[in-house]
Design a protein around this motif. Structure first.
Motif, PDB file in Angstrom:
ATOM      1  N   LEU A   7      44.810  81.846  60.474  1.00 12.00           N
ATOM      2  CA  LEU A   7      44.217  82.442  61.595  1.00 12.00           C
ATOM      3  C   LEU A   7      44.431  81.631  62.935  1.00 12.00           C
ATOM      4  O   LEU A   7      44.705  80.633  62.811  1.00 12.00           O
ATOM      5  N   ASP A   8      44.624  82.243  64.047  1.00 17.80           N
ATOM      6  CA  ASP A   8      44.552  81.591  65.411  1.00 17.80           C
ATOM      7  C   ASP A   8      43.201  81.415  65.882  1.00 17.80           C
ATOM      8  O   ASP A   8      42.219  81.914  65.185  1.00 17.80           O
ATOM      9  N   PRO A   9      43.036  80.217  66.566  1.00 15.08           N
ATOM     10  CA  PRO A   9      41.578  80.116  67.079  1.00 15.08           C
ATOM     11  C   PRO A   9      40.580  81.068  67.560  1.00 15.08           C
ATOM     12  O   PRO A   9      39.243  81.107  67.007  1.00 15.08           O
ATOM     13  N   ASP A  10      41.109  82.212  67.956  1.00 11.33           N
ATOM     14  CA  ASP A  10      39.985  83.156  68.499  1.00 11.33           C
ATOM     15  C   ASP A  10      39.715  84.050  67.141  1.00 11.33           C
ATOM     16  O   ASP A  10      38.486  84.487  67.101  1.00 11.33           O
ATOM     17  N   GLN A  11      40.550  84.215  66.509  1.00 13.38           N
ATOM     18  CA  GLN A  11      40.247  84.856  65.143  1.00 13.38           C
ATOM     19  C   GLN A  11      39.278  84.137  64.167  1.00 13.38           C
ATOM     20  O   GLN A  11      38.292  84.542  63.685  1.00 13.38           O
ATOM     21  N   VAL A  12      39.344  82.628  64.100  1.00 14.01           N
ATOM     22  CA  VAL A  12      38.509  81.877  63.434  1.00 14.01           C
ATOM     23  C   VAL A  12      37.223  81.939  64.113  1.00 14.01           C
ATOM     24  O   VAL A  12      36.203  81.960  63.459  1.00 14.01           O
ATOM     25  N   ARG A  13      36.948  81.801  65.429  1.00 14.57           N
ATOM     26  CA  ARG A  13      35.891  81.901  66.134  1.00 14.57           C
ATOM     27  C   ARG A  13      35.092  83.267  65.934  1.00 14.57           C
ATOM     28  O   ARG A  13      34.034  83.347  65.660  1.00 14.57           O
ATOM     29  N   SER A  14      35.783  84.581  65.823  1.00 14.10           N
ATOM     30  CA  SER A  14      35.062  85.784  65.531  1.00 14.10           C
ATOM     31  C   SER A  14      34.656  85.747  64.096  1.00 14.10           C
ATOM     32  O   SER A  14      33.419  86.215  63.974  1.00 14.10           O
ATOM     33  N   LEU A  15      35.389  85.155  63.104  1.00 18.33           N
ATOM     34  CA  LEU A  15      35.077  85.212  61.519  1.00 18.33           C
ATOM     35  C   LEU A  15      34.061  84.122  61.485  1.00 18.33           C
ATOM     36  O   LEU A  15      32.984  84.710  60.793  1.00 18.33           O
ATOM     37  N   VAL A  23      28.081  88.475  57.283  1.00 17.94           N
ATOM     38  CA  VAL A  23      28.971  89.110  56.666  1.00 17.94           C
ATOM     39  C   VAL A  23      29.459  88.184  55.532  1.00 17.94           C
ATOM     40  O   VAL A  23      29.338  86.958  55.734  1.00 17.94           O
ATOM     41  N   ARG A  24      29.820  89.078  54.591  1.00 17.60           N
ATOM     42  CA  ARG A  24      30.674  88.500  53.336  1.00 17.60           C
ATOM     43  C   ARG A  24      32.102  88.675  53.742  1.00 17.60           C
ATOM     44  O   ARG A  24      32.645  89.681  53.964  1.00 17.60           O
ATOM     45  N   ILE A  25      32.890  87.426  53.723  1.00 20.48           N
ATOM     46  CA  ILE A  25      34.274  87.398  53.868  1.00 20.48           C
ATOM     47  C   ILE A  25      35.100  87.095  52.561  1.00 20.48           C
ATOM     48  O   ILE A  25      34.624  85.970  51.888  1.00 20.48           O
ATOM     49  N   VAL A  26      36.118  87.882  52.094  1.00 17.47           N
ATOM     50  CA  VAL A  26      36.714  87.681  51.101  1.00 17.47           C
ATOM     51  C   VAL A  26      38.263  87.264  51.550  1.00 17.47           C
ATOM     52  O   VAL A  26      38.706  88.226  52.289  1.00 17.47           O
ATOM     53  N   ALA A  27      38.709  86.302  51.353  1.00 18.60           N
ATOM     54  CA  ALA A  27      40.123  85.900  51.752  1.00 18.60           C
ATOM     55  C   ALA A  27      41.194  85.649  50.698  1.00 18.60           C
ATOM     56  O   ALA A  27      40.846  84.986  49.885  1.00 18.60           O
ATOM     57  N   THR A  28      42.179  86.491  50.298  1.00 20.29           N
ATOM     58  CA  THR A  28      43.030  86.624  49.326  1.00 20.29           C
ATOM     59  C   THR A  28      44.385  85.961  49.611  1.00 20.29           C
ATOM     60  O   THR A  28      44.719  85.881  50.947  1.00 20.29           O
ATOM     61  N   GLY A  29      44.932  85.365  48.708  1.00 22.93           N
ATOM     62  CA  GLY A  29      46.339  85.002  49.112  1.00 22.93           C
ATOM     63  C   GLY A  29      46.374  83.592  50.110  1.00 22.93           C
ATOM     64  O   GLY A  29      45.460  82.673  49.472  1.00 22.93           O
ATOM     65  N   ASP A  30      47.083  83.616  50.957  1.00 23.65           N
ATOM     66  CA  ASP A  30      47.084  82.560  51.923  1.00 23.65           C
ATOM     67  C   ASP A  30      46.160  82.813  53.079  1.00 23.65           C
ATOM     68  O   ASP A  30      46.561  81.891  54.238  1.00 23.65           O
ATOM     69  N   SER A  31      45.429  83.585  52.991  1.00 27.51           N
ATOM     70  CA  SER A  31      44.481  84.189  54.177  1.00 27.51           C
ATOM     71  C   SER A  31      43.785  82.731  54.590  1.00 27.51           C
ATOM     72  O   SER A  31      42.946  82.203  53.831  1.00 27.51           O
ATOM     73  N   ALA A  32      43.369  82.572  55.848  1.00 25.21           N
ATOM     74  CA  ALA A  32      42.583  81.321  56.526  1.00 25.21           C
ATOM     75  C   ALA A  32      42.833  80.195  55.876  1.00 25.21           C
ATOM     76  O   ALA A  32      41.775  79.402  55.561  1.00 25.21           O
ATOM     77  N   TRP A  33      44.120  79.699  55.592  1.00 22.80           N
ATOM     78  CA  TRP A  33      44.219  78.357  55.109  1.00 22.80           C
ATOM     79  C   TRP A  33      45.311  77.798  56.068  1.00 22.80           C
ATOM     80  O   TRP A  33      46.180  78.479  56.725  1.00 22.80           O
ATOM     81  N   GLU A  34      45.257  76.349  56.298  1.00 22.62           N
ATOM     82  CA  GLU A  34      45.886  75.566  57.373  1.00 22.62           C
ATOM     83  C   GLU A  34      46.124  74.207  56.611  1.00 22.62           C
ATOM     84  O   GLU A  34      44.825  73.424  56.401  1.00 22.62           O
ATOM     85  N   GLU A  35      47.080  73.867  56.202  1.00 19.82           N
ATOM     86  CA  GLU A  35      47.318  72.539  55.548  1.00 19.82           C
ATOM     87  C   GLU A  35      46.453  72.275  54.615  1.00 19.82           C
ATOM     88  O   GLU A  35      46.199  71.258  54.304  1.00 19.82           O
ATOM     89  N   GLY A  36      46.504  72.967  53.730  1.00 16.95           N
ATOM     90  CA  GLY A  36      45.740  72.965  52.377  1.00 16.95           C
ATOM     91  C   GLY A  36      44.098  73.089  52.713  1.00 16.95           C
ATOM     92  O   GLY A  36      43.538  72.582  51.337  1.00 16.95           O
ATOM     93  N   VAL A  37      43.521  73.307  53.700  1.00 16.96           N
ATOM     94  CA  VAL A  37      42.421  73.413  53.929  1.00 16.96           C
ATOM     95  C   VAL A  37      41.895  74.720  54.376  1.00 16.96           C
ATOM     96  O   VAL A  37      42.544  75.097  55.496  1.00 16.96           O
ATOM     97  N   PRO A  38      40.982  75.429  53.871  1.00 21.27           N
ATOM     98  CA  PRO A  38      40.268  76.442  54.577  1.00 21.27           C
ATOM     99  C   PRO A  38      39.998  76.283  56.264  1.00 21.27           C
ATOM    100  O   PRO A  38      39.276  75.507  56.502  1.00 21.27           O
ATOM    101  N   GLN A  39      40.260  77.558  56.592  1.00 19.38           N
ATOM    102  CA  GLN A  39      39.767  77.296  58.338  1.00 19.38           C
ATOM    103  C   GLN A  39      38.373  77.892  58.557  1.00 19.38           C
ATOM    104  O   GLN A  39      37.940  77.779  59.671  1.00 19.38           O
ATOM    105  N   LEU A  40      37.837  78.523  57.366  1.00 21.26           N
ATOM    106  CA  LEU A  40      36.461  79.037  57.701  1.00 21.26           C
ATOM    107  C   LEU A  40      35.398  78.088  57.026  1.00 21.26           C
ATOM    108  O   LEU A  40      35.640  77.395  56.032  1.00 21.26           O
ATOM    109  N   GLY A  41      34.204  77.959  57.535  1.00 22.96           N
ATOM    110  CA  GLY A  41      33.311  77.184  57.073  1.00 22.96           C
ATOM    111  C   GLY A  41      32.840  75.653  57.623  1.00 22.96           C
ATOM    112  O   GLY A  41      34.188  75.349  57.837  1.00 22.96           O
ATOM    113  N   PRO A  42      31.809  75.119  57.891  1.00 15.54           N
ATOM    114  CA  PRO A  42      31.696  73.882  58.509  1.00 15.54           C
ATOM    115  C   PRO A  42      32.196  72.732  57.547  1.00 15.54           C
ATOM    116  O   PRO A  42      32.612  71.695  58.068  1.00 15.54           O
ATOM    117  N   THR A  43      32.144  73.019  56.219  1.00 18.64           N
ATOM    118  CA  THR A  43      32.825  71.963  55.155  1.00 18.64           C
ATOM    119  C   THR A  43      33.743  72.808  54.272  1.00 18.64           C
ATOM    120  O   THR A  43      33.313  73.828  54.094  1.00 18.64           O
TER     121      THR A  43
END
Length: 257
Positions: A7-15, A23-43
């Motif tokens: 995801l790009d930074p604007d998409q991350v902020r929106s989500l 909201v409940r978000i379900v990410a399948t496949g390679d959605s919302a991953w960057e270098e092996g770490v999920p992009q969503l969530g504080p931890t």
């Protein structure tokens, strides 16, 4: 998020705002991953230990959908996740059967790698699905994959279900809203769909469809059949008696002005 990639930074902020709002978000496949770490969530809810993206690397890799023998083959790749200690997991991956006589090598051994990792993020919930159930269903057509996916995504949150029907799976329901506020439902008869061609669809018999009721109902009309439909409101739910569907039908729901 159906296998949408990084995801790009604007998409991350929106989500992130959506998660904070419950909201409940379900990410399948390679959605919302960057270098092996999920992009969503504080931890991080999980870390990627390895990814398998070739046909050979996922050959004979299956997921246990209900611990009762219903297996889903992996198509299009799989990521090995290490969940956080507070995360919930499901759908464990099963490895290849051992090679040898069937009386010695029957069945699959569990790898312990989850096919579903979820947890609370703020007021919402995030689920990471390191495979592609939609692709599996499209390519192979296993109803058990579809049914397990629906059960898992709805979970205890069935109140979010907006449309319920007894129509067969061959009818695609496309909801919409007209500029004047009317609710419009397109009912597409996909029984004539076939690879590389289209055949005359099999008529779909009358059925029912249920959706949240408007405050006041003026009229429900089937545009293709050219007739008004019987409808009733019960406990905030609008139930409509549907006519036979040929290639398609359009249901026009008008609220009282």
């Amino acid at each position: 998020l159906a296998d949408v990639g990084t995801l790009d930074p604007d998409q991350v902020r929106s989500l992130e705002r959506a998660l904070a709002a419950g909201v409940r978000i379900v990410a399948t496949g390679d959605s919302a991953w960057e270098e092996g770490v999920p992009q969503l969530g504080p931890t991080p809810l999980a870390h990627q230990l390895a990814t398998f993206n070739t046909e050979e690397s996922v050959r004979s890799l299956h997921l246990d959908l209900n611990q009762g023998g219903d297996l889903a083959p992996v198509v299009g790749g799989f990521a090995v996740l290490k969940p956080a200690s507070e995360a919930d997991t499901d759908w464990p991956a099963l490895g290849r059967t051992r090679y040898g006589p069937p009386e010695e090598c029957y069945g699959h051994d569990s790898t312990g790698h989850p096919g579903w990792v979820s947890g609370r993020v703020g007021a919402g919930e995030l689920a990471l699905v390191p495979w592609r159930p939609g692709l599996v269903y499209r390519e192979i057509g296993l109803a058990r994959v579809r049914d397990a996916w629906v059960r898992q995504v709805l979970g205890a949150d069935a109140r979010t279900l907006q449309i319920d029907t007894d129509l067969p799976a061959q009818v695609q329901i496309v909801p919409g809203r007209a500029a004047d506020g009317r609710t419009v439902l397109h009912l597409l008869n996909r029984s004539g769909d076939a690879p590389q061609r289209f055949m005359e669809p099999v008529p779909i018999g009358p059925g029912r469809i249920r959706l949240p009721a408007p405050d006041e109902l003026a009229q429900v009309r089937a545009r293709v059949a050219g007739t008004d439909l019987a409808a009733r409101i019960d406990d905030g739910v609008l139930e409509i008696e549907l006519p036979q569907i040929g290639r398609f039908e359009v249901i026009d729901i008008t609220r009282a002005s």
